[in-house]
Write an enzyme that holds these catalytic residues in place. Sequence first.
Site, PDB file in Angstrom:
ATOM      1  N   ARG A  32      42.802 -19.734  95.073  1.00  0.00           N
ATOM      2  CA  ARG A  32      41.571 -19.096  94.599  1.00  0.00           C
ATOM      3  C   ARG A  32      41.171 -17.888  95.427  1.00  0.00           C
ATOM      4  O   ARG A  32      40.696 -16.892  94.889  1.00  0.00           O
ATOM      5  CB  ARG A  32      40.416 -20.106  94.608  1.00  0.00           C
ATOM      6  CG  ARG A  32      40.616 -21.216  93.604  1.00  0.00           C
ATOM      7  CD  ARG A  32      39.352 -22.035  93.431  1.00  0.00           C
ATOM      8  NE  ARG A  32      39.627 -23.273  92.736  1.00  0.00           N
ATOM      9  CZ  ARG A  32      38.715 -24.165  92.404  1.00  0.00           C
ATOM     10  NH1 ARG A  32      37.459 -23.942  92.717  1.00  0.00           N
ATOM     11  NH2 ARG A  32      39.043 -25.278  91.785  1.00  0.00           N
ATOM     12  N   HIS A  33      41.360 -17.972  96.732  1.00  0.00           N
ATOM     13  CA  HIS A  33      40.809 -16.944  97.604  1.00  0.00           C
ATOM     14  C   HIS A  33      41.918 -16.250  98.385  1.00  0.00           C
ATOM     15  O   HIS A  33      43.096 -16.448  98.116  1.00  0.00           O
ATOM     16  CB  HIS A  33      39.764 -17.558  98.538  1.00  0.00           C
ATOM     17  CG  HIS A  33      38.679 -18.287  97.804  1.00  0.00           C
ATOM     18  ND1 HIS A  33      37.821 -17.655  96.914  1.00  0.00           N
ATOM     19  CD2 HIS A  33      38.322 -19.602  97.794  1.00  0.00           C
ATOM     20  CE1 HIS A  33      36.992 -18.531  96.401  1.00  0.00           C
ATOM     21  NE2 HIS A  33      37.262 -19.725  96.912  1.00  0.00           N
ATOM     22  N   ALA A  34      41.510 -15.425  99.360  1.00  0.00           N
ATOM     23  CA  ALA A  34      42.440 -14.638 100.156  1.00  0.00           C
ATOM     24  C   ALA A  34      43.642 -15.484 100.541  1.00  0.00           C
ATOM     25  O   ALA A  34      43.506 -16.615 100.990  1.00  0.00           O
ATOM     26  CB  ALA A  34      41.741 -14.103 101.394  1.00  0.00           C
ATOM     27  N   ILE A  45      37.736 -19.933  89.208  1.00  0.00           N
ATOM     28  CA  ILE A  45      38.396 -20.376  87.978  1.00  0.00           C
ATOM     29  C   ILE A  45      37.347 -20.797  86.967  1.00  0.00           C
ATOM     30  O   ILE A  45      36.528 -21.677  87.223  1.00  0.00           O
ATOM     31  CB  ILE A  45      39.360 -21.540  88.265  1.00  0.00           C
ATOM     32  CG1 ILE A  45      40.475 -21.071  89.204  1.00  0.00           C
ATOM     33  CG2 ILE A  45      39.949 -22.096  86.972  1.00  0.00           C
ATOM     34  CD1 ILE A  45      41.410 -22.177  89.651  1.00  0.00           C
ATOM     35  N   ALA A  67      41.172 -27.814  90.659  1.00  0.00           N
ATOM     36  CA  ALA A  67      40.026 -28.467  90.024  1.00  0.00           C
ATOM     37  C   ALA A  67      38.840 -28.397  90.963  1.00  0.00           C
ATOM     38  O   ALA A  67      38.986 -28.171  92.167  1.00  0.00           O
ATOM     39  CB  ALA A  67      40.348 -29.923  89.681  1.00  0.00           C
ATOM     40  N   TYR A 135      32.385 -35.315  86.379  1.00  0.00           N
ATOM     41  CA  TYR A 135      33.763 -34.979  86.765  1.00  0.00           C
ATOM     42  C   TYR A 135      34.747 -35.554  85.753  1.00  0.00           C
ATOM     43  O   TYR A 135      35.611 -34.847  85.226  1.00  0.00           O
ATOM     44  CB  TYR A 135      34.070 -35.503  88.158  1.00  0.00           C
ATOM     45  CG  TYR A 135      35.527 -35.369  88.558  1.00  0.00           C
ATOM     46  CD1 TYR A 135      36.071 -34.125  88.870  1.00  0.00           C
ATOM     47  CD2 TYR A 135      36.373 -36.482  88.592  1.00  0.00           C
ATOM     48  CE1 TYR A 135      37.410 -33.994  89.210  1.00  0.00           C
ATOM     49  CE2 TYR A 135      37.707 -36.357  88.933  1.00  0.00           C
ATOM     50  CZ  TYR A 135      38.219 -35.118  89.240  1.00  0.00           C
ATOM     51  OH  TYR A 135      39.550 -34.990  89.570  1.00  0.00           O
TER      52      TYR A 135
END
Length: 318
Positions: A32-34, A45, A67, A135
């Site tokens: 998701r990130h760096a 997402i 997730a 969830y």
Amino acid sequence: MKVLITGANGLIGRSLCTGLEESGCSLIRTVRHACTHGKYAVGHIDGGTDWGKPLSEAPNVVVHLAAHVHGMQEAEDDAAVLYRQVNTEGTLNLARQCAAGGVRRFVFLSTVKVLGEGREEPYHANDPAIPIGPYAISKWEAEQGLQEIAEHTGMEVVILRPPLVYGPGARANFLRMMRTIDKGIPLPFGAIQNRRSLLYVDNLVDAIRVCLNHPAATGKTYLVSDVDDVSTPELIRRMASALGRPARLLPVPCRWMRFVGQLLGKQAVVNRLLDSLTVDSQPIREELNWSPPYSMQTGLVATAEWYRKVKADHATRT
């Protein structure tokens, strides 16, 4: 085979990348990130995430692990919104882009919780879904949407519903339990008589590997476990053995623990410790000729070794 893996930095993702590389697969890692070299950072997402860059490498199969799970400091309302954004809308957005990009198969990691919680008899993959909580609902809605995408596009979908996954890198309740056992703190679980299915991460990795291209897996939903169901006190004894510690268990009546759980607002946590949750993994074993390559004790020993290393590294730094 070229495989795109989402959530490549997570507990399952790291082990899956290692296992598939050893099997000769070419990997496309997304986070998701760096990120470090060789990984695509896709950002948050949701239903609008652009997966164009990683999909431009033309993967044959996508394994969707990423997730949202509930954070300790996260409000319930905020968590419910994020579950739907990430786990439902994000999954279906990715699947549509995969189908449009010619991906042959989409393997989705769901959860046994779409079937419910707290039942004495084992869950079966074809049981009616009774998801409890946002969830599980978000995962169930994603499953339904994926089936519709498969029907309309022809992309093959395989769904895996694991119980609790443990192994090196485990966090949350499993790690807290290991720390408590390591400290020698007595636990009031000696009187519990339940049964729980668990899944060692490398057993899950092996099941995913089989699902990447097995023709019998097309369109199927499987429950998968270590095939070694244990009670809560037996699990603690095995964890203590792996750590080289004594298992200090006190036979506190279960009704007392449920009462205290209600008083403290921790009823859901207490129920997970007291109730049974087992799964029937016979279909994946028969249809895909799969069996877990590692015993539960092997998995617990590997987890204990990782825990001791992390503990030693922390002690060195401080």
